[in-house]
Design a protein around this motif. Sequence first.
Motif, PDB file in Angstrom:
ATOM      1  N   LYS A  23      -5.822  -5.468  -7.233  1.00  0.00           N
ATOM      2  CA  LYS A  23      -4.795  -5.712  -8.262  1.00  0.00           C
ATOM      3  C   LYS A  23      -3.681  -4.655  -8.158  1.00  0.00           C
ATOM      4  O   LYS A  23      -2.497  -4.967  -8.289  1.00  0.00           O
ATOM      5  N   SER A  80     -12.084  -3.349  -3.777  1.00  0.00           N
ATOM      6  CA  SER A  80     -12.564  -3.662  -5.132  1.00  0.00           C
ATOM      7  C   SER A  80     -11.539  -4.544  -5.853  1.00  0.00           C
ATOM      8  O   SER A  80     -10.364  -4.616  -5.456  1.00  0.00           O
ATOM      9  N   VAL A  81     -11.995  -5.181  -6.923  1.00  0.00           N
ATOM     10  CA  VAL A  81     -11.103  -6.050  -7.707  1.00  0.00           C
ATOM     11  C   VAL A  81      -9.945  -5.221  -8.268  1.00  0.00           C
ATOM     12  O   VAL A  81      -8.775  -5.626  -8.209  1.00  0.00           O
TER      13      VAL A  81
END
Length: 271
Positions: A28, A23-24
Amino acid sequence: MTNKQNGSYVAVSAGMLLAGHISVRAKKIVEEADIVLSLMPHPIAENWLASISNKHISLQSYYGEGKHRKQSYDEMIQRILDEVKQGKNVCGVFYGHAGVFAWVPHESVRLARGEGYSAYMEPGISAEACLYSDLGIDPGSFGIHSYEASQFLFYGHQPNVTSYLLLWQVALAGETTARTFKTSRRNLEIFVEYLLQWYPKEHKIILYEAAFLPLDKVRKDELNLEDLPMAKLNLHTTMVVPPAKKMSINKELVEKLGLDELLMNDKQQQV
Ligand SMILES: C[S@@+](CC[C@H](N)C(=O)[O-])C[C@H]1O[C@@H](n2cnc3c(N)ncnc32)[C@H](O)[C@@H]1O
């Protein structure tokens, strides 16, 4: 000395497909962590993590043929906690969904929290999520239940033959030493014998393997249940047992609810 203000831990799920399922948010966290400790299925995945993280270390070296898996897991967890206690923002990366059939991620989050650190798990795309897409199975149609294959056998779980049954880690079914990464043909024969109490020997099962690299072919081999002991099983094979019986309506309850039986039949067709 521990630094409880600064130390933190996130167990991140990387999904199944290399670099494509994360996932984003999770990506991150990997990029920004002080240290990334991973348990990934392939060196290529480790190289990818090294390319997006400041400091990546693989936990695979804690495994060893002949070494008890519990000891390997304990050492991995200890390594994660040691890094957190040094005040670092630690990221653990685990393939698939970090919380699905995986002890180290759950236990490391639990222990870090218990010691007063911020710790949580980021969800992700598990082998089961891929299976629904690749095999075209909707868990809402007939229901689905999942077991670790050895636990299914050792604890005498009983399948619901009107729904799908997923058996995880089938390549280790019946393996009792926890010191090796394969089971024996005899163990698989006992496993099949156990299942034959509910399923006919010609019942079609599926050996499923989701793609890891974008060009990998998905494995969806269909075979008779009785042929399982001769089949090629990999550590990443999941066994799918389709329903053996049609669902039947609980007439008494349907009547009590004032529902029309024909309507219920229609509903069953639609899901
Ligand atoms: C220790 S569990 C880890 C599961 C992982 N956390 C997930 O979210 O899917 C390992 C088992 O997951 C399943 N598995 C792992 N990789 C798979 C793949 N590529 N295709 C199908 N099943 C897989 C197999 O049943 C395997 O024995």
